[in-house]
Motif scaffolding. Structure first.
Motif, PDB file in Angstrom:
ATOM      1  N   GLU A  60       4.703  12.295  -2.687  1.00 43.81           N
ATOM      2  CA  GLU A  60       4.702  13.596  -2.009  1.00 43.81           C
ATOM      3  C   GLU A  60       3.561  14.337  -1.307  1.00 43.81           C
ATOM      4  OE1 GLU A  60       5.824  12.679  -5.118  1.00 43.81           O
ATOM      5  OE2 GLU A  60       7.894  12.578  -4.409  1.00 43.81           O
ATOM      6  N   GLU A  61       2.387  14.017  -1.945  1.00 43.63           N
ATOM      7  CA  GLU A  61       1.390  14.439  -1.436  1.00 43.63           C
ATOM      8  C   GLU A  61       0.996  13.775  -0.037  1.00 43.63           C
ATOM      9  OE1 GLU A  61      -1.120  15.971  -5.545  1.00 43.63           O
ATOM     10  OE2 GLU A  61      -1.139  13.713  -4.750  1.00 43.63           O
ATOM     11  N   CYS A  62       1.155  12.446  -0.189  1.00 43.98           N
ATOM     12  CA  CYS A  62       0.913  11.581   1.305  1.00 43.98           C
ATOM     13  C   CYS A  62       1.685  12.084   2.377  1.00 43.98           C
ATOM     14  CB  CYS A  62       1.162  10.224   0.999  1.00 43.98           C
ATOM     15  SG  CYS A  62       0.114   9.335  -0.051  1.00 43.98           S
ATOM     16  N   VAL A  63       2.940  12.284   1.981  1.00 40.07           N
ATOM     17  CA  VAL A  63       4.054  12.898   3.022  1.00 40.07           C
ATOM     18  C   VAL A  63       3.431  14.376   3.501  1.00 40.07           C
ATOM     19  CG1 VAL A  63       6.463  13.568   3.067  1.00 40.07           C
ATOM     20  CG2 VAL A  63       5.985  11.547   1.942  1.00 40.07           C
ATOM     21  N   GLY A  64       2.922  15.036   2.594  1.00 40.90           N
ATOM     22  CA  GLY A  64       2.631  16.532   3.031  1.00 40.90           C
ATOM     23  C   GLY A  64       1.495  16.642   3.899  1.00 40.90           C
ATOM     24  N   LYS A  65       0.703  15.593   3.577  1.00 42.80           N
ATOM     25  CA  LYS A  65      -0.504  15.209   4.586  1.00 42.80           C
ATOM     26  C   LYS A  65       0.017  14.734   5.923  1.00 42.80           C
ATOM     27  CE  LYS A  65      -3.745  13.873   1.012  1.00 42.80           C
ATOM     28  NZ  LYS A  65      -4.623  15.151   0.937  1.00 42.80           N
ATOM     29  N   VAL A  66       1.097  14.032   6.134  1.00 46.49           N
ATOM     30  CA  VAL A  66       1.443  13.458   7.457  1.00 46.49           C
ATOM     31  C   VAL A  66       2.059  14.542   8.210  1.00 46.49           C
ATOM     32  CG1 VAL A  66       3.173  11.866   8.632  1.00 46.49           C
ATOM     33  CG2 VAL A  66       1.862  11.192   6.652  1.00 46.49           C
ATOM     34  N   ILE A  67       2.854  15.531   7.535  1.00 42.54           N
ATOM     35  CA  ILE A  67       3.863  16.545   8.076  1.00 42.54           C
ATOM     36  C   ILE A  67       2.582  17.502   8.585  1.00 42.54           C
ATOM     37  CG2 ILE A  67       5.288  18.673   7.525  1.00 42.54           C
ATOM     38  CD1 ILE A  67       6.521  15.755   7.817  1.00 42.54           C
ATOM     39  N   ALA A  68       1.597  17.816   7.748  1.00 43.25           N
ATOM     40  CA  ALA A  68       0.665  18.799   8.099  1.00 43.25           C
ATOM     41  C   ALA A  68       0.032  18.277   9.627  1.00 43.25           C
ATOM     42  CB  ALA A  68      -0.418  19.065   6.879  1.00 43.25           C
TER      43      ALA A  68
ATOM     44  N   ILE B 224      -6.151   9.449   7.614  1.00 43.40           N
ATOM     45  CA  ILE B 224      -6.290   8.274   6.395  1.00 43.40           C
ATOM     46  C   ILE B 224      -5.616   8.899   5.022  1.00 43.40           C
ATOM     47  CG2 ILE B 224      -7.821   7.198   4.887  1.00 43.40           C
ATOM     48  CD1 ILE B 224      -9.986   7.300   7.387  1.00 43.40           C
ATOM     49  N   ILE B 225      -4.712   8.261   4.521  1.00 42.51           N
ATOM     50  CA  ILE B 225      -4.240   8.696   3.380  1.00 42.51           C
ATOM     51  C   ILE B 225      -4.433   7.653   2.237  1.00 42.51           C
ATOM     52  CG2 ILE B 225      -1.903   8.883   2.303  1.00 42.51           C
ATOM     53  CD1 ILE B 225      -0.639   9.155   4.946  1.00 42.51           C
TER      54      ILE B 225
ATOM     55  N   GLN C 230      14.485  14.448  15.849  1.00 40.32           N
ATOM     56  CA  GLN C 230      15.178  13.002  16.134  1.00 40.32           C
ATOM     57  C   GLN C 230      13.906  12.154  15.631  1.00 40.32           C
ATOM     58  OE1 GLN C 230      18.165  12.417  17.584  1.00 40.32           O
ATOM     59  NE2 GLN C 230      18.543  14.504  17.726  1.00 40.32           N
ATOM     60  N   THR C 231      14.390  11.080  14.575  1.00 34.86           N
ATOM     61  CA  THR C 231      13.403  10.387  13.998  1.00 34.86           C
ATOM     62  C   THR C 231      13.964   8.946  13.487  1.00 34.86           C
ATOM     63  OG1 THR C 231      11.653  10.467  12.228  1.00 34.86           O
ATOM     64  CG2 THR C 231      13.866  11.495  11.640  1.00 34.86           C
ATOM     65  N   TYR C 232      13.104   7.867  13.581  1.00 35.83           N
ATOM     66  CA  TYR C 232      13.500   6.694  13.116  1.00 35.83           C
ATOM     67  C   TYR C 232      12.389   5.997  12.615  1.00 35.83           C
ATOM     68  CZ  TYR C 232      16.324   2.474  13.395  1.00 35.83           C
ATOM     69  OH  TYR C 232      17.249   1.340  13.040  1.00 35.83           O
ATOM     70  N   VAL C 233      12.667   5.037  11.703  1.00 33.61           N
ATOM     71  CA  VAL C 233      11.502   4.144  11.165  1.00 33.61           C
ATOM     72  C   VAL C 233      11.767   2.693  11.578  1.00 33.61           C
ATOM     73  CG1 VAL C 233      10.507   3.342   9.054  1.00 33.61           C
ATOM     74  CG2 VAL C 233      11.399   5.645   9.054  1.00 33.61           C
ATOM     75  N   LEU C 234      10.874   1.888  12.325  1.00 36.39           N
ATOM     76  CA  LEU C 234      11.074   0.703  12.475  1.00 36.39           C
ATOM     77  C   LEU C 234      10.073   0.087  11.275  1.00 36.39           C
ATOM     78  CD1 LEU C 234       9.723   0.752  16.115  1.00 36.39           C
ATOM     79  CD2 LEU C 234      12.093   0.309  15.251  1.00 36.39           C
ATOM     80  N   ASP C 235      10.680  -0.958  10.409  1.00 40.08           N
ATOM     81  CA  ASP C 235      10.216  -1.289   9.157  1.00 40.08           C
ATOM     82  C   ASP C 235      10.000  -3.006   9.356  1.00 40.08           C
ATOM     83  OD1 ASP C 235      10.001  -0.551   6.141  1.00 40.08           O
ATOM     84  OD2 ASP C 235      10.860  -2.372   6.240  1.00 40.08           O
ATOM     85  N   GLY C 236       8.853  -3.180   8.810  1.00 36.22           N
ATOM     86  CA  GLY C 236       8.466  -4.808   9.028  1.00 36.22           C
ATOM     87  C   GLY C 236       9.348  -5.819   8.580  1.00 36.22           C
TER      88      GLY C 236
ATOM     89  N   SER D 242       0.831  -1.207  -0.002  1.00 38.14           N
ATOM     90  CA  SER D 242      -0.010  -0.004   0.074  1.00 38.14           C
ATOM     91  C   SER D 242       0.917   1.304   0.082  1.00 38.14           C
ATOM     92  CB  SER D 242      -1.038   0.031   1.251  1.00 38.14           C
ATOM     93  OG  SER D 242      -0.250  -0.222   2.431  1.00 38.14           O
ATOM     94  N   GLY D 243       2.034   1.129   0.540  1.00 31.92           N
ATOM     95  CA  GLY D 243       3.013   2.264   0.412  1.00 31.92           C
ATOM     96  C   GLY D 243       3.509   2.864   2.026  1.00 31.92           C
ATOM     97  N   LYS D 244       3.207   1.906   2.986  1.00 34.00           N
ATOM     98  CA  LYS D 244       3.577   2.164   4.338  1.00 34.00           C
ATOM     99  C   LYS D 244       5.208   2.517   4.252  1.00 34.00           C
ATOM    100  CE  LYS D 244       2.400  -1.792   5.806  1.00 34.00           C
ATOM    101  NZ  LYS D 244       1.866  -2.134   4.363  1.00 34.00           N
ATOM    102  N   SER D 245       6.147   1.682   3.860  1.00 31.76           N
ATOM    103  CA  SER D 245       7.507   1.894   4.070  1.00 31.76           C
ATOM    104  C   SER D 245       7.938   3.246   3.128  1.00 31.76           C
ATOM    105  CB  SER D 245       8.534   0.682   3.627  1.00 31.76           C
ATOM    106  OG  SER D 245       8.047  -0.521   4.378  1.00 31.76           O
ATOM    107  N   THR D 246       7.345   3.257   2.029  1.00 35.77           N
ATOM    108  CA  THR D 246       7.968   4.437   1.065  1.00 35.77           C
ATOM    109  C   THR D 246       7.533   5.460   1.633  1.00 35.77           C
ATOM    110  OG1 THR D 246       7.505   2.816  -0.675  1.00 35.77           O
ATOM    111  CG2 THR D 246       7.390   5.168  -1.020  1.00 35.77           C
ATOM    112  N   ILE D 247       6.237   5.706   2.311  1.00 34.17           N
ATOM    113  CA  ILE D 247       5.862   7.013   3.063  1.00 34.17           C
ATOM    114  C   ILE D 247       6.529   7.393   4.315  1.00 34.17           C
ATOM    115  CG2 ILE D 247       3.822   8.200   3.785  1.00 34.17           C
ATOM    116  CD1 ILE D 247       2.013   6.753   1.634  1.00 34.17           C
ATOM    117  N   ALA D 248       6.481   6.255   5.119  1.00 36.47           N
ATOM    118  CA  ALA D 248       7.383   6.297   6.276  1.00 36.47           C
ATOM    119  C   ALA D 248       8.880   6.846   6.092  1.00 36.47           C
ATOM    120  CB  ALA D 248       7.388   5.110   7.173  1.00 36.47           C
ATOM    121  N   GLN D 249       9.319   6.242   5.131  1.00 36.79           N
ATOM    122  CA  GLN D 249      10.928   6.940   4.883  1.00 36.79           C
ATOM    123  C   GLN D 249      10.961   8.209   4.271  1.00 36.79           C
ATOM    124  OE1 GLN D 249      13.613   5.004   5.520  1.00 36.79           O
ATOM    125  NE2 GLN D 249      12.831   3.250   6.145  1.00 36.79           N
TER     126      GLN D 249
END
Ligand code: ADP
Length: 204
Positions: free
Chosen positions: A185-193, A176-177, A60-66, A41-48
């Motif tokens: 990029e749009e998905c990332v923008g929604k998370v940052i907002a 919900i994205i 300070q940020t980190y990704v725990l990836d499946g 669906s894009g979880k890793s791509t968007i999280a990264q």
């Protein structure tokens, strides 16, 4: 599963540096961004991509990836319902530690069961943001970056989420994205907002 504390004679030690102290030092709030959704669906791509933006802004940020976690911490676990529950229980605990460490931690796991996500939420309090990466299975299947859907359709992967194992969509996700109709990029923008709206970030 391992719900009970087995060890005896253990005491909870109080910290000399609190989460609030760390947040003040960091100049941003701590949070758990719990991405959930079907495989591809894009979880890793968007999280990264979110992590890259946050890092660039000094967070300070980190990704725990499946997949990565299944190579180490959870390499003893498979995909039975019990193992999936234990997988998510451990990730919830690790995410709670990152939260306590003052970080913005993203988790990118299918995490198909509502009850398991709710348990993780209960460990993290009001800084747990469930982000549903909503993408129809036919779109996920057409992306299939790891060829997993094809293998599942060929009967080579049992208990594959969306095909031979259930996925329970969130009922009260903070965000919900739509990853089928929005670009990365749009998905990332929604998370940052959203992080700005919730006061985790004071600047973009
Ligand atoms: P997951 O972590 O959910 O299994 P991945 O991030 O590994 O999914 O794979 C998603 C695939 O879909 C990647 O190849 C990515 O480039 C592609 N993709 C296309 N559009 C989007 C989008 N809007 N959001 C996220 N991924 C997208």
């Amino acid at each position: 599963m391992a719900e009970q504390i087995k060890a005896t004679n253990i005491t909870w030690h109080h910290e000399t540096v609190t989460r609030a102290d760390r947040e003040k030092n960091n100049g941003h709030g701590a949070a758990v961004l719990w991405f959930t959704g079907l495989s591809a669906s894009g979880k890793s791509t968007i999280a990264q991509a979110v992590q890259a933006v946050l890092f660039e802004h000094g967070c300070q940020t980190y990704v725990l990836d499946g997949d990565n976690i299944r190579h180490g911490l959870n390499k003893d676990l498979g995909f039975s319902p019990e193992d999936r529950e234990e997988n998510i229980r451990r990730i919830g605990e690790v995410a709670a530690l990152f939260l306590d460490a003052g970080m913005i931690v993203s988790t990118a796991f299918i995490s198909p069961y509502r009850a398991d996500r709710d348990k993780a939420r209960s460990l993290c309090g009001d800084r747990f943001f469930e982000i549903f990466v909503d993408c129809p299975i036919d779109v996920c299947e057409s992306r299939d970056p790891k060829g997993l859907y094809q293998k599942a359709r060929d009967g080579k992967i049992p208990e594959f989420t969306g095909i031979s194992a259930p996925y329970e969509p969130p009922e009260n996700a903070e965000l919900i994205i739509n990853a089928a109709e929005n670009t990365v990029e749009e998905c990332v923008g929604k998370v940052i907002a959203y992080l700005q709206k919730r006061g985790v970030l004071t600047t973009g």
